[in-house]
Design a protein around this motif. Sequence first.
Motif, PDB file in Angstrom:
ATOM      1  N   LEU A  58      25.684  11.619 -32.210  1.00 56.66           N
ATOM      2  CA  LEU A  58      24.468  12.405 -31.988  1.00 56.66           C
ATOM      3  C   LEU A  58      23.610  12.455 -33.245  1.00 56.66           C
ATOM      4  CD1 LEU A  58      25.860  15.389 -29.883  1.00 56.66           C
ATOM      5  CD2 LEU A  58      24.323  13.576 -29.102  1.00 56.66           C
ATOM      6  N   SER A  62      19.695  10.929 -33.558  1.00 54.30           N
ATOM      7  CA  SER A  62      18.716  12.012 -33.624  1.00 54.30           C
ATOM      8  C   SER A  62      17.386  11.535 -34.198  1.00 54.30           C
ATOM      9  CB  SER A  62      19.257  13.149 -34.485  1.00 54.30           C
ATOM     10  OG  SER A  62      18.306  14.171 -34.567  1.00 54.30           O
ATOM     11  N   ASP A  63      16.311  12.153 -33.695  1.00 53.80           N
ATOM     12  CA  ASP A  63      14.973  11.870 -34.214  1.00 53.80           C
ATOM     13  C   ASP A  63      14.620  12.767 -35.392  1.00 53.80           C
ATOM     14  OD1 ASP A  63      14.603   9.953 -32.255  1.00 53.80           O
ATOM     15  OD2 ASP A  63      13.747  11.395 -30.835  1.00 53.80           O
ATOM     16  N   TYR A  64      15.338  13.847 -35.545  1.00 54.42           N
ATOM     17  CA  TYR A  64      15.089  14.812 -36.615  1.00 54.42           C
ATOM     18  C   TYR A  64      15.941  14.468 -37.828  1.00 54.42           C
ATOM     19  CZ  TYR A  64      13.067  17.450 -32.785  1.00 54.42           C
ATOM     20  OH  TYR A  64      12.319  17.836 -31.723  1.00 54.42           O
ATOM     21  N   MET A  67      18.830  16.977 -38.531  1.00 54.28           N
ATOM     22  CA  MET A  67      19.939  16.817 -37.581  1.00 54.28           C
ATOM     23  C   MET A  67      20.696  15.519 -37.838  1.00 54.28           C
ATOM     24  SD  MET A  67      21.637  18.096 -35.198  1.00 54.28           S
ATOM     25  CE  MET A  67      22.932  17.479 -34.179  1.00 54.28           C
ATOM     26  N   MET A  68      19.974  14.499 -38.239  1.00 53.77           N
ATOM     27  CA  MET A  68      20.621  13.221 -38.537  1.00 53.77           C
ATOM     28  C   MET A  68      21.577  13.364 -39.717  1.00 53.77           C
ATOM     29  SD  MET A  68      18.888   9.538 -39.493  1.00 53.77           S
ATOM     30  CE  MET A  68      17.904   9.538 -38.029  1.00 53.77           C
ATOM     31  N   ALA A 113      22.146  19.949 -31.155  1.00 57.55           N
ATOM     32  CA  ALA A 113      21.572  18.662 -30.740  1.00 57.55           C
ATOM     33  C   ALA A 113      21.017  18.749 -29.327  1.00 57.55           C
ATOM     34  CB  ALA A 113      22.626  17.560 -30.840  1.00 57.55           C
ATOM     35  N   THR A 118      17.985  15.890 -28.506  1.00 57.80           N
ATOM     36  CA  THR A 118      18.359  14.545 -28.942  1.00 57.80           C
ATOM     37  C   THR A 118      19.339  13.922 -28.003  1.00 57.80           C
ATOM     38  OG1 THR A 118      19.880  15.649 -30.458  1.00 57.80           O
ATOM     39  CG2 THR A 118      17.943  14.617 -31.387  1.00 57.80           C
TER      40      THR A 118
END
Length: 118
Positions: A58, A62-64, A67-68, A113, A118
């Motif tokens: 996840l 992730s696009d963030y 969060m990545m 997430a 995501t």
Amino acid sequence: MLDDTNNDPTRASDDPAPMSRGQVTRQAGWAVLALSEGIARDRLFVAAAFCSVVVLALGVMSDYLAMMVAGIAVGVAGLVLVVLALGRKWSAGRQWLLIAALFAVNISMMVIAWKLGT
């Protein structure tokens, strides 16, 4: 050496007294309980490692950025801790504590997430 209180010459003094049926049953019950606890702990370690892999995936998807980074860090840290706990033969109490902590952190990362989409 023969026991002076026993007239049986074939029984040495260091032989244990015969156990009653209740004692045998109690010991067998404790053995089954210990075996099932060990199996449950091992299975939960596998589940915790799987959750760490899911959190890692996840994080990668992730696009963030936050969060990545957090997903990758938590996933890798979870996997490393599982390997360390099993490799160094930590005590059962520490292993149970690690399993609970890993599930709490991994599930909260999955929920974050999910909420972020995501």
